[in-house]
Design a protein around this motif. Structure first.
Motif, PDB file in Angstrom:
ATOM      1  N   CYS A  10     -37.527  30.671  -2.323  1.00 50.31           N
ATOM      2  CA  CYS A  10     -38.526  31.872  -2.381  1.00 50.31           C
ATOM      3  C   CYS A  10     -39.666  31.656  -3.420  1.00 50.31           C
ATOM      4  O   CYS A  10     -39.315  31.163  -4.529  1.00 50.31           O
ATOM      5  CB  CYS A  10     -37.452  33.329  -2.816  1.00 50.31           C
ATOM      6  N   GLY A  11     -40.846  31.968  -2.861  1.00 47.65           N
ATOM      7  CA  GLY A  11     -41.852  32.061  -3.816  1.00 47.65           C
ATOM      8  C   GLY A  11     -42.497  33.364  -3.586  1.00 47.65           C
ATOM      9  O   GLY A  11     -42.269  34.316  -3.227  1.00 47.65           O
ATOM     10  N   CYS A  15     -39.962  33.986   1.257  1.00 49.14           N
ATOM     11  CA  CYS A  15     -39.062  32.905   1.537  1.00 49.14           C
ATOM     12  C   CYS A  15     -39.082  32.218   2.687  1.00 49.14           C
ATOM     13  O   CYS A  15     -39.653  32.547   3.710  1.00 49.14           O
ATOM     14  CB  CYS A  15     -37.486  33.480   1.365  1.00 49.14           C
ATOM     15  N   CYS A  43     -34.262  37.370  -6.130  1.00 48.13           N
ATOM     16  CA  CYS A  43     -34.179  36.217  -5.199  1.00 48.13           C
ATOM     17  C   CYS A  43     -33.145  36.393  -4.714  1.00 48.13           C
ATOM     18  O   CYS A  43     -32.186  35.882  -5.021  1.00 48.13           O
ATOM     19  CB  CYS A  43     -34.935  35.007  -5.715  1.00 48.13           C
ATOM     20  N   LEU A  75     -40.919  36.115  -9.170  1.00 45.97           N
ATOM     21  CA  LEU A  75     -41.272  36.141  -7.649  1.00 45.97           C
ATOM     22  C   LEU A  75     -42.623  37.008  -7.808  1.00 45.97           C
ATOM     23  O   LEU A  75     -43.418  36.978  -6.760  1.00 45.97           O
ATOM     24  CB  LEU A  75     -40.294  36.632  -6.651  1.00 45.97           C
ATOM     25  N   SER A 209     -42.997  26.262  -7.671  1.00 46.60           N
ATOM     26  CA  SER A 209     -43.532  27.567  -6.909  1.00 46.60           C
ATOM     27  C   SER A 209     -42.771  28.291  -6.224  1.00 46.60           C
ATOM     28  O   SER A 209     -43.171  29.096  -5.696  1.00 46.60           O
ATOM     29  CB  SER A 209     -44.640  26.583  -6.008  1.00 46.60           C
ATOM     30  N   GLY A 210     -41.380  27.877  -6.092  1.00 45.03           N
ATOM     31  CA  GLY A 210     -40.279  28.643  -5.551  1.00 45.03           C
ATOM     32  C   GLY A 210     -38.958  28.385  -6.096  1.00 45.03           C
ATOM     33  O   GLY A 210     -38.620  27.602  -6.783  1.00 45.03           O
ATOM     34  N   THR A 213     -34.780  26.456  -7.978  1.00 47.64           N
ATOM     35  CA  THR A 213     -35.001  25.094  -8.040  1.00 47.64           C
ATOM     36  C   THR A 213     -33.978  24.550  -9.146  1.00 47.64           C
ATOM     37  O   THR A 213     -33.989  25.164 -10.125  1.00 47.64           O
ATOM     38  CB  THR A 213     -36.606  24.805  -8.590  1.00 47.64           C
ATOM     39  N   SER A 223     -34.915  21.983  -4.296  1.00 51.57           N
ATOM     40  CA  SER A 223     -35.278  23.336  -4.478  1.00 51.57           C
ATOM     41  C   SER A 223     -34.432  23.909  -2.788  1.00 51.57           C
ATOM     42  O   SER A 223     -34.212  23.333  -2.051  1.00 51.57           O
ATOM     43  CB  SER A 223     -36.607  23.597  -4.180  1.00 51.57           C
TER      44      SER A 223
END
Length: 244
Positions: A10-11, A15, A43, A75, A209-210, A213, A223
């Motif tokens: 998820c960013g 997602c 998330c 997020l 970025s998401g 991780t 990730s």
């Protein structure tokens, strides 16, 4: 895309399946692993990933003894302190409420396979999570992070509680064994804020970025909410304990 990098991540834009990137692996054989999980308390795939990571870590015994530290990610970095109405926010973010519901259904199905129950119909607000991260930081000072992180996920996704509210955070922390007065005192101050912001900047410097991780010894390893057996294989590989 290699199988090990498949899984939801998820960013800030939503997602999606994780993609391969610049992440590298350490290779020194070792009996212990310093694991860090960069995550956000809102998330949904991070909750699924936590359950899978718990199983992967249990499977490492007795060969490898890991430690796990939870690190923050936002997020919704521009989220107002009081949060916003979830229906309105996600309708705009994903183009329609129907699309938001479809995404919720996907993660709920994955959660069921892990024994998790997502009650999206109970969730009225999308909160700002900076204070949830501060609570997680505080829990880390007292060896209670795992229980606090689990409590935050359960409070938000299962119980539909607003984890931006100090009283809710105090309930979560108290259930994990923290002192309620200590939590409330922290939340009325700036304690932990500099540390959380430092960790957020570190994640940015690592080009995360998401979420989720997972890092080992400070190096991003994978990730996404990949399967627990794939997590175990990656952790064994980076530790130099590959099963053949």
């Amino acid at each position: 895309m290699s199988e090990v990098l498949e899984g939801a991540v998820c960013g800030i834009d939503g997602c999606a399946p994780a993609a391969s990137d610049h992440f590298r692996l350490a290779s020194d054989a070792k009996a212990t692993l310093a694991i860090e999980v960069i995550s956000d308390a809102i998330c949904p795939w991070c909750w699924v990933a936590k359950r899978r990571l718990d199983r992967a870590i249990a499977a490492l015994a007795p060969d490898i003894t890991p430690t796990v530290t939870w690190r923050p990610f936002e997020l919704n970095p521009e989220m107002p302190k009081a949060g916003v109405n979830r229906h309105a926010y996600r309708s705009v973010k994903f183009g329609s409420w129907q699309r938001s519901q479809a995404l919720d259904a996907q993660v709920a199905a994955a959660g069921r396979s892990e024994g998790l129950v997502f009650n999206h119909d109970k969730m009225e607000r999308t909160p700002n999570t900076i204070d949830a991260h501060r609570l997680t930081w505080l829990a880390g000072q007292q060896g209670k992070q795992n229980d606090v992180v689990e409590g935050l996920f359960a409070a938000y996704f299962n119980e539909g509680r607003d984890i931006g509210e100090p009283t809710v955070l105090a309930d979560v922390g108290t259930s994990a064994g923290l002192d309620r007065a200590r939590i409330l005192a922290m939340l009325t101050s700036d304690e932990g804020l500099a540390e959380v912001r430092s960790d957020l900047q570190r994640a940015a410097n690592l080009r995360v970025s998401g979420v989720p991780t997972v890092l080992v010894d400070g190096v991003p390893l994978f990730s996404g909410a990949i399967r627990s057996d794939l997590m175990e294989a990656e952790l064994r590989r980076v530790a130099g304990h590959v099963r053949r």
